[in-house]
Write an enzyme that holds these catalytic residues in place. Structure first.
Site, mmCIF file in Angstrom:
data_model
loop_
_atom_site.group_PDB
_atom_site.id
_atom_site.type_symbol
_atom_site.label_atom_id
_atom_site.label_comp_id
_atom_site.label_asym_id
_atom_site.label_seq_id
_atom_site.Cartn_x
_atom_site.Cartn_y
_atom_site.Cartn_z
ATOM 1 N N ASP A 77 -5.505 1.729 15.784
ATOM 2 C CA ASP A 77 -4.495 1.382 14.614
ATOM 3 C C ASP A 77 -3.745 1.521 13.569
ATOM 4 O OD1 ASP A 77 -2.258 -1.149 12.979
ATOM 5 O OD2 ASP A 77 -3.952 -1.392 12.117
ATOM 6 N N ASP B 228 -23.683 -4.895 8.893
ATOM 7 C CA ASP B 228 -22.571 -4.827 6.931
ATOM 8 C C ASP B 228 -23.721 -4.507 6.334
ATOM 9 O OD1 ASP B 228 -21.693 -5.669 5.060
ATOM 10 O OD2 ASP B 228 -19.754 -5.930 5.832
ATOM 11 N N GLU C 235 -1.428 9.469 8.139
ATOM 12 C CA GLU C 235 -1.084 8.432 8.054
ATOM 13 C C GLU C 235 -0.121 8.691 6.783
ATOM 14 O OE1 GLU C 235 -2.243 3.946 7.796
ATOM 15 O OE2 GLU C 235 -3.306 5.258 9.251
ATOM 16 N N SER D 192 1.218 -1.248 -0.065
ATOM 17 C CA SER D 192 -0.100 -0.209 0.263
ATOM 18 C C SER D 192 0.593 1.548 -0.093
ATOM 19 C CB SER D 192 -0.887 0.150 0.893
ATOM 20 O OG SER D 192 -0.672 -0.411 2.467
ATOM 21 N N GLY E 44 -2.899 -6.237 9.813
ATOM 22 C CA GLY E 44 -2.711 -7.230 9.393
ATOM 23 C C GLY E 44 -0.951 -7.379 9.139
ATOM 24 N N ARG F 106 -9.009 1.722 8.016
ATOM 25 C CA ARG F 106 -8.792 2.632 7.445
ATOM 26 C C ARG F 106 -9.481 3.925 8.925
ATOM 27 N NH1 ARG F 106 -6.980 -0.843 5.295
ATOM 28 N NH2 ARG F 106 -6.686 -0.807 3.086
ATOM 29 N N HIS G 41 0.049 1.069 12.197
ATOM 30 C CA HIS G 41 -1.248 0.315 10.629
ATOM 31 C C HIS G 41 -0.229 -1.463 10.794
ATOM 32 C CE1 HIS G 41 -3.353 1.220 6.745
ATOM 33 N NE2 HIS G 41 -3.506 -0.780 6.947
ATOM 34 N N THR H 16 -2.062 -6.905 -0.149
ATOM 35 C CA THR H 16 -3.042 -6.117 0.879
ATOM 36 C C THR H 16 -4.315 -6.180 0.168
ATOM 37 O OG1 THR H 16 -3.194 -3.992 -0.394
ATOM 38 C CG2 THR H 16 -1.457 -4.139 0.780
#
Length: 386
Positions: free
Chosen positions: A232, A146, A237, A45, A257, A208, A254, A66
């Site tokens: 995170d 969702d 950023e 990313s 993951g 995000r 971040h 990613t």
């Protein structure tokens, strides 16, 4: 062929060298000059893929290892006839383990038992679905929100946002960053969101950064609406608000993951898609290259202890989330540029964090229920210690 790869993709050299020359560079350092005579780009990313990077180049394939693609102008690539792929779900287990570690850490710090509490999971795709399973393994009640899935699937498995916020003792975000469309998520966690949350709830964001309105989060913290905050991902950023880091309970760069397995799986998924693009059968796997885990076995004494204390000890032995929090805080001076460089440096040279499945547990004095919880979290089961 010439393939330019991000140096932060594990085993990229091994995966792609069968196709020709492989050039490895830091993701942010990949330029239009690098792409000009390349046939493919394999990135993460930190590489911004756009017309400016690729126009006039030989590139006909771009793979990002990613789950997200907000760093790529996919519409332009489509119009230019450049095939691209991402790696959805590659780090889903890694993020779910991050959330597990965060919840157990905050629970331990605050003296809060997680079992029987309610976790609201907003965004139940590859990552959120794993988070749901881990939370249920901890004995938590889970509410899921969702809207896209609810519209597609119907049924009563999902909870409206207002009800979820009202009832949840902790809320965790796992949504993509969307500014347009039917379900925009940009700044979804704003003033109204935080006012609707159950007083004293825990808030986590490992999705995000821009799905959270940072000033609104600070106002909610000032008002005492939240008992703990875990971040995170951050707005803007790697240049993130230092004030926010100083206020959150856990702040990390971040890396939710960034388990080693999650990154390796990203490489593997891009490799397989590239093979499909070329019309060749994939033959490479990373299995023989994986190093031994730092904690291959762990002995635990569960006799007379609450299950949650044992779970916390097991998780912390494999992934100490407070280490990532300390590392981020240690290098964040007031100067924004230095802070950004530190943030990126931690991501680029992230330590080799392994997933729970590579640690075999030997538990003495535990119940069958505890053993089931540990197995559902992903740990391998061993025998009783001799």
């Amino acid at each position: 062929m010439k393939i330019v790869c991000s140096s932060n993709m594990p085993y990229a050299m091994e995966a792609f060298r069968q196709f020709g020359e492989v050039v490895s560079k830091p993701g942010r350092a990949i330029t239009a000059a690098d792409a000009r005579d390349a046939d493919a780009l394999m990135i993460r990313s930190t590489t911004r893929v756009s017309r400016a990077l690729l126009e006039g180049s030989r590139v006909r394939f771009v793979g990002t290892a990613t789950i997200g693609v907000d760093h790529m102008d996919v519409a332009w690539m489509d119009s230019a006839g450049i095939r691209w792929c991402s790696a959805p779900g590659c780090n889903a287990n890694s993020v779910s383990e991050y959330v597990t570690a965060a919840l157990l850490c905050i629970g331990g710090r605050r003296g809060i038992a997680l079992e029987g509490r309610t976790l609201g999971v907003i965004g139940v795709g590859n990552v959120g679905s794993r988070v749901v399973k881990k939370a249920e393994a901890l004995g938590m009640r889970v509410l899921m929100n969702d809207p896209p899935r609810q519209a597609a699937e119907g049924g009563c498995a999902f909870t409206g946002l207002e009800a979820l916020l009202r009832e949840s003792d902790a809320v965790t975000l796992h949504v993509p960053m969307e500014k347009q469309g039917l379900h925009p998520t940009w700044h979804m966690a704003g003033n109204d969101f935080f006012k609707a949350m159950k007083p004293g709830a825990i808030f986590l964001n490992a999705a995000r950064g821009a799905v959270v309105d940072s000033p609104a989060l600070l106002r909610a913290m000032d008002a005492g609406r939240l008992s703990a905050v875990v971040l995170d991902t951050w707005e803007h950023e790697p240049e993130f608000p230092l004030e926010l880091l100083l206020r959150v309970d856990l702040g990390t760069p971040h890396i939710a993951g960034h388990s080693f397995e999650g990154k390796v799986m990203g490489t593997l998924m891009v490799y397989r898609e590239f093979c499909r693009h070329l019309g060749v059968a994939p033959t490479w796997t990373p299995d023989a290259l994986l190093p031994a885990p730092a904690v291959p076995e762990l002995a635990l004494d569960a006799a007379g202890r609450p299950d949650e204390d044992v779970l916390r000890e097991a998780v912390r032995a494999v992934y100490d989330i407070e280490r990532d929090d300390r590392d981020l805080r240690a290098g964040c001076p007031a100067d924004g540029k230095a802070r950004a460089e530190h943030f990126e440096g931690l991501r680029l040279k992230y330590w080799m964090r392994r997933e729970f499945q590579y640690t075999r547990l030997n538990v003495a004095g535990g119940t069958e229920r505890l053993a089931e919880k540990l197995a559902r979290l992903g740990f391998a089961a061993g025998g009783s210690p001799s």
